[in-house]
Design an enzyme around this catalytic site. Sequence first.
Site, PDB file in Angstrom:
ATOM      1  N   ILE A   1      11.703   0.795  10.456  1.00 52.04           N
ATOM      2  CA  ILE A   1      10.436   0.930  11.053  1.00 52.04           C
ATOM      3  C   ILE A   1      11.560   1.658  11.338  1.00 52.04           C
ATOM      4  CG2 ILE A   1       9.181   0.911  12.825  1.00 52.04           C
ATOM      5  CD1 ILE A   1       8.895  -2.319  12.198  1.00 52.04           C
ATOM      6  N   HIS A   2      11.289   3.222  11.897  1.00 57.04           N
ATOM      7  CA  HIS A   2      11.848   3.686  12.692  1.00 57.04           C
ATOM      8  C   HIS A   2      11.033   5.521  13.431  1.00 57.04           C
ATOM      9  CE1 HIS A   2      12.124   6.602   9.340  1.00 57.04           C
ATOM     10  NE2 HIS A   2      12.529   7.347  10.156  1.00 57.04           N
ATOM     11  N   ARG A   3       9.775   5.366  12.346  1.00 61.67           N
ATOM     12  CA  ARG A   3       8.805   7.020  13.225  1.00 61.67           C
ATOM     13  C   ARG A   3       8.507   5.817  14.864  1.00 61.67           C
ATOM     14  NH1 ARG A   3       9.492  10.428  10.673  1.00 61.67           N
ATOM     15  NH2 ARG A   3      10.184   9.129   8.336  1.00 61.67           N
TER      16      ARG A   3
ATOM     17  N   ARG B   1      17.156   3.431  17.568  1.00 60.88           N
ATOM     18  CA  ARG B   1      15.731   4.209  18.027  1.00 60.88           C
ATOM     19  C   ARG B   1      14.202   2.459  18.505  1.00 60.88           C
ATOM     20  NH1 ARG B   1      13.185   9.002  17.726  1.00 60.88           N
ATOM     21  NH2 ARG B   1      11.456   8.508  19.284  1.00 60.88           N
TER      22      ARG B   1
ATOM     23  N   ASP C   1       7.790   2.271   6.920  1.00 59.15           N
ATOM     24  CA  ASP C   1       7.622   4.127   7.298  1.00 59.15           C
ATOM     25  C   ASP C   1       8.225   5.061   7.081  1.00 59.15           C
ATOM     26  OD1 ASP C   1       9.685   3.256   9.342  1.00 59.15           O
ATOM     27  OD2 ASP C   1       8.049   3.619  10.610  1.00 59.15           O
TER      28      ASP C   1
END
Length: 351
Positions: A203-205, A235, A278
């Site tokens: 997950i990084h969006r 992030r 994502d």
Amino acid sequence: MKILTIIGARPQFIKAAALSETLRARGHEEWLVHTGQHYDANMSDVFFTELGIPAPNVNLHVGSGSHGAATAAMLEGIEKECLAQKPDWLLVYGDTNSTLAGALAAAKLHIPVAHVEAGLRSFNKAMPEEVNRVLTDHISNLLFCPTQHSADNLSKEGIREGVHVVGDIMHDCLLRALPRAEALPSLPAELGLKNDEYHLATIHRASNTDDPVILRGLLEALHEIGNVVFPMHPRCRARIDSAGLSGLLNDGRIQTLEPVGYLHMLQLAKNARAILTDSGGLQKEAYWLHTPCITLREETEWVETAQSGWNQIVGVGREAILKAMSELARPAEHPDYYGTGDAAAKICDAL
Ligand code: UD1
Ligand code: UDP
């Protein structure tokens, strides 16, 4: 021919690995500029070492910052490099702030721009990447599309000159690297994971990490699924800490890792029962490695993976994610949507 290449973020190092090798093998001169957008050793150096990417000629060390501040610092640094190097082409990859800064700096100096991974669209302008890719495409002279669908997107926006459908450069990289990944000791085995039983998550969006309610919901869904291995983008790590959500990661149902190198990522992706992500790149890698994918977004640029049934686009709701997990499929059909791994050669020919 002299090419000034801009890279800065993790997926761009992977894309550059395949193309830099081919460009240089054909005797072209490449001046490699790293913006410094990604800078941790496991977000940057590891890819240069593992994939044999030449050391950048310059690192602008822009680091993290707001969109405006970071992009502006890149613009200034890239402009100086363009003026000093006077390249025949400036080459950018994908849709990050480094991509837009490179394209904009060159276009204003009348240096022709080549965009690798052109024509992708989510049609969601709230994504910074969508803004970056639309603007970059509109100031590029050569547009290298991974698929006919992405070329059609450009055509609908009136961009028809300089468009080449070449296949996906990440496929080149995967095909070159997979034998090396498979020859390494198995990371999944070292982590105590059984092939085809564990789940790989990333997950990084911004839309998923920066809203604590969405992030909590995603972590709760992963926790419920269990047997999850989760190499964590910095992030995401930072937002989990600031939102006080690390309690969901403490009981072994989700095994978190620092970001891993590309070869280990290929091992994790190939042997997983499913991938929940994502990431743009990982959706395609899941497809190439015949691993079912669940995309934790409302839309995808990589529509072919969804149309084929290998990728379920489910958004971020717990029910939808769990339903998708109960409907995992490995469809019989698996067309070569993204070319056969010769994108780098085709890009060099066109340049
Ligand atoms: C960027 C790209 C995104 C791409 C992703 C690939 C933009 C707008 N976004 O998102 O399209 O999918 O890279 O991974 O260009 N950080 C570190 N160390 C690092 C790098 C980042 O700690 O080496 C942390 C910092 O807290 C930083 C945050 O991650 O503020 C976000 O980094 P940034 O490069 O702005 O965006 P990404 O989320 O990585
Ligand atoms: N990747 C990696 N290590 C990780 C996570 C991802 O090597 O810990 C690779 C992944 O296999 C893919 C690329 O990084 O090749 C995708 O990068 P990311 O998800 O950061 O960005 P996106 O593709 O969404 O722009």
